[in-house]
Design a protein around this motif. Structure first.
Motif, PDB file in Angstrom:
ATOM      1  N   GLU A   1      12.862  10.310 -11.944  1.00  0.00           N
ATOM      2  CA  GLU A   1      13.549   9.026 -12.143  1.00  0.00           C
ATOM      3  C   GLU A   1      13.090   7.956 -11.147  1.00  0.00           C
ATOM      4  O   GLU A   1      13.406   6.782 -11.319  1.00  0.00           O
ATOM      5  CB  GLU A   1      15.064   9.204 -12.034  1.00  0.00           C
ATOM      6  CG  GLU A   1      15.715   9.937 -13.214  1.00  0.00           C
ATOM      7  CD  GLU A   1      15.321  11.394 -13.299  1.00  0.00           C
ATOM      8  OE1 GLU A   1      15.065  11.880 -14.409  1.00  0.00           O
ATOM      9  OE2 GLU A   1      15.258  12.047 -12.224  1.00  0.00           O
ATOM     10  N   ASP A   2      12.373   8.363 -10.131  1.00  0.00           N
ATOM     11  CA  ASP A   2      11.841   7.391  -9.171  1.00  0.00           C
ATOM     12  C   ASP A   2      10.503   6.814  -9.620  1.00  0.00           C
ATOM     13  O   ASP A   2       9.971   5.906  -8.966  1.00  0.00           O
ATOM     14  CB  ASP A   2      11.656   8.060  -7.801  1.00  0.00           C
ATOM     15  CG  ASP A   2      12.973   8.513  -7.191  1.00  0.00           C
ATOM     16  OD1 ASP A   2      13.017   9.642  -6.668  1.00  0.00           O
ATOM     17  OD2 ASP A   2      13.949   7.741  -7.246  1.00  0.00           O
ATOM     18  N   THR A   3       9.952   7.316 -10.707  1.00  0.00           N
ATOM     19  CA  THR A   3       8.689   6.806 -11.221  1.00  0.00           C
ATOM     20  C   THR A   3       8.855   5.358 -11.673  1.00  0.00           C
ATOM     21  O   THR A   3       9.716   5.043 -12.492  1.00  0.00           O
ATOM     22  CB  THR A   3       8.198   7.665 -12.408  1.00  0.00           C
ATOM     23  OG1 THR A   3       7.905   8.978 -11.934  1.00  0.00           O
ATOM     24  CG2 THR A   3       6.957   7.049 -13.040  1.00  0.00           C
ATOM     25  N   ALA A   4       8.027   4.482 -11.100  1.00  0.00           N
ATOM     26  CA  ALA A   4       8.133   3.052 -11.395  1.00  0.00           C
ATOM     27  C   ALA A   4       7.035   2.312 -10.648  1.00  0.00           C
ATOM     28  O   ALA A   4       6.333   2.896  -9.813  1.00  0.00           O
ATOM     29  CB  ALA A   4       9.501   2.515 -10.954  1.00  0.00           C
ATOM     30  N   VAL A   5       6.908   1.041 -10.977  1.00  0.00           N
ATOM     31  CA  VAL A   5       6.101   0.152 -10.150  1.00  0.00           C
ATOM     32  C   VAL A   5       7.028  -0.412  -9.073  1.00  0.00           C
ATOM     33  O   VAL A   5       8.097  -0.944  -9.396  1.00  0.00           O
ATOM     34  CB  VAL A   5       5.471  -0.976 -10.970  1.00  0.00           C
ATOM     35  CG1 VAL A   5       4.683  -1.925 -10.060  1.00  0.00           C
ATOM     36  CG2 VAL A   5       4.566  -0.409 -12.057  1.00  0.00           C
ATOM     37  N   TYR A   6       6.634  -0.284  -7.844  1.00  0.00           N
ATOM     38  CA  TYR A   6       7.434  -0.746  -6.721  1.00  0.00           C
ATOM     39  C   TYR A   6       6.861  -2.064  -6.211  1.00  0.00           C
ATOM     40  O   TYR A   6       5.659  -2.182  -5.965  1.00  0.00           O
ATOM     41  CB  TYR A   6       7.433   0.303  -5.613  1.00  0.00           C
ATOM     42  CG  TYR A   6       8.334   1.473  -5.922  1.00  0.00           C
ATOM     43  CD1 TYR A   6       8.009   2.371  -6.933  1.00  0.00           C
ATOM     44  CD2 TYR A   6       9.517   1.675  -5.225  1.00  0.00           C
ATOM     45  CE1 TYR A   6       8.843   3.438  -7.242  1.00  0.00           C
ATOM     46  CE2 TYR A   6      10.361   2.745  -5.519  1.00  0.00           C
ATOM     47  CZ  TYR A   6      10.013   3.614  -6.532  1.00  0.00           C
ATOM     48  OH  TYR A   6      10.842   4.674  -6.836  1.00  0.00           O
ATOM     49  N   TYR A   7       7.752  -3.035  -6.040  1.00  0.00           N
ATOM     50  CA  TYR A   7       7.355  -4.376  -5.631  1.00  0.00           C
ATOM     51  C   TYR A   7       7.954  -4.716  -4.272  1.00  0.00           C
ATOM     52  O   TYR A   7       9.166  -4.559  -4.059  1.00  0.00           O
ATOM     53  CB  TYR A   7       7.832  -5.411  -6.642  1.00  0.00           C
ATOM     54  CG  TYR A   7       7.203  -5.290  -8.001  1.00  0.00           C
ATOM     55  CD1 TYR A   7       7.790  -4.524  -8.996  1.00  0.00           C
ATOM     56  CD2 TYR A   7       6.013  -5.958  -8.296  1.00  0.00           C
ATOM     57  CE1 TYR A   7       7.216  -4.402 -10.241  1.00  0.00           C
ATOM     58  CE2 TYR A   7       5.428  -5.852  -9.544  1.00  0.00           C
ATOM     59  CZ  TYR A   7       6.037  -5.074 -10.513  1.00  0.00           C
ATOM     60  OH  TYR A   7       5.451  -4.959 -11.753  1.00  0.00           O
ATOM     61  N   CYS A   8       7.115  -5.194  -3.392  1.00  0.00           N
ATOM     62  CA  CYS A   8       7.593  -5.720  -2.130  1.00  0.00           C
ATOM     63  C   CYS A   8       8.185  -7.111  -2.375  1.00  0.00           C
ATOM     64  O   CYS A   8       7.655  -7.897  -3.168  1.00  0.00           O
ATOM     65  CB  CYS A   8       6.434  -5.798  -1.147  1.00  0.00           C
ATOM     66  SG  CYS A   8       6.888  -6.419   0.493  1.00  0.00           S
TER      67      CYS A   8
ATOM     68  N   SER B   1       0.848  -1.185   0.000  1.00  0.00           N
ATOM     69  CA  SER B   1       0.000   0.000   0.000  1.00  0.00           C
ATOM     70  C   SER B   1       0.886   1.238   0.000  1.00  0.00           C
ATOM     71  O   SER B   1       2.071   1.161   0.324  1.00  0.00           O
ATOM     72  CB  SER B   1      -0.927   0.009   1.215  1.00  0.00           C
ATOM     73  OG  SER B   1      -0.178   0.021   2.417  1.00  0.00           O
ATOM     74  N   GLY B   2       0.295   2.360  -0.412  1.00  0.00           N
ATOM     75  CA  GLY B   2       0.983   3.627  -0.266  1.00  0.00           C
ATOM     76  C   GLY B   2       1.481   4.281  -1.533  1.00  0.00           C
ATOM     77  O   GLY B   2       2.020   5.383  -1.476  1.00  0.00           O
TER      78      GLY B   2
ATOM     79  N   ARG C   1       5.204   7.157   1.371  1.00  0.00           N
ATOM     80  CA  ARG C   1       5.589   6.042   2.223  1.00  0.00           C
ATOM     81  C   ARG C   1       4.895   4.789   1.722  1.00  0.00           C
ATOM     82  O   ARG C   1       3.668   4.757   1.603  1.00  0.00           O
ATOM     83  CB  ARG C   1       5.219   6.304   3.685  1.00  0.00           C
ATOM     84  CG  ARG C   1       5.746   5.255   4.656  1.00  0.00           C
ATOM     85  CD  ARG C   1       5.401   5.633   6.089  1.00  0.00           C
ATOM     86  NE  ARG C   1       5.967   4.713   7.069  1.00  0.00           N
ATOM     87  CZ  ARG C   1       7.180   4.845   7.587  1.00  0.00           C
ATOM     88  NH1 ARG C   1       7.953   5.866   7.230  1.00  0.00           N
ATOM     89  NH2 ARG C   1       7.635   3.971   8.471  1.00  0.00           N
ATOM     90  N   LEU C   2       5.676   3.769   1.412  1.00  0.00           N
ATOM     91  CA  LEU C   2       5.144   2.482   1.000  1.00  0.00           C
ATOM     92  C   LEU C   2       5.179   1.520   2.185  1.00  0.00           C
ATOM     93  O   LEU C   2       6.122   1.532   2.970  1.00  0.00           O
ATOM     94  CB  LEU C   2       5.970   1.900  -0.146  1.00  0.00           C
ATOM     95  CG  LEU C   2       6.125   2.757  -1.400  1.00  0.00           C
ATOM     96  CD1 LEU C   2       6.935   1.994  -2.453  1.00  0.00           C
ATOM     97  CD2 LEU C   2       4.786   3.168  -1.960  1.00  0.00           C
ATOM     98  N   SER C   3       4.150   0.693   2.262  1.00  0.00           N
ATOM     99  CA  SER C   3       4.085  -0.318   3.301  1.00  0.00           C
ATOM    100  C   SER C   3       3.780  -1.669   2.692  1.00  0.00           C
ATOM    101  O   SER C   3       3.091  -1.756   1.675  1.00  0.00           O
ATOM    102  CB  SER C   3       3.007   0.035   4.330  1.00  0.00           C
ATOM    103  OG  SER C   3       3.315   1.237   5.009  1.00  0.00           O
TER     104      SER C   3
END
Length: 118
Positions: free
Chosen positions: A88-95, A7-8, A19-21
């Motif tokens: 440059e931080d634009t992306a899909v973030y994977y846990c 999430s986040g 903030r990603l959780s």
């Protein structure tokens, strides 16, 4: 099996914060590494930050001093505080949940989109 729920993610202006959780559930053995990877369009998935159950941390050079990873071993959660975001931080973030080298199992979340507008 381990299930990961992220999430986040969202849209933020350059210079902003998110903030990603990630919460892990299922059959969890206490010795593991949790962390975050990201994949931008047309690029390979790359490590952002990881933290072991003993607290050892590794960051990608591109996020050092801007991102902070933390975890709660009792709750099996990992967070990523992202400050001073840029395009440059634009992306899909994977846990990521990794039992290696103890066991060969690696688990991934479904991914959460982070978009930084310039």
């Amino acid at each position: 099996q381990v299930q990961l729920v992220e999430s986040g993610g969202g849209l933020v202006q350059a210079g902003g914060s998110l903030r990603l959780s990630c919460a892990a559930s299922g059959s969890i053995f206490s010795i593991n590494t949790m962390g975050w990877y990201r994949q931008a369009p047309g690029k390979e998935r790359e490590l952002v930050a990881v933290i072991t159950s003993r607290g050892s941390i590794s960051y990608a050079d591109s996020v050092k001093s801007r991102f902070t990873i933390s975890r709660d071993n009792a709750k099996n959660t990992v967070d990523l505080q992202m400050n001073s975001l840029n395009a440059e931080d634009t992306a899909v973030y994977y846990c990521n949940f990794d039992y290696r080298p103890l066991f060969p199992n690696v688990y991934w979340g479904q991914g959460t989109q982070v978009t930084v507008s310039s």
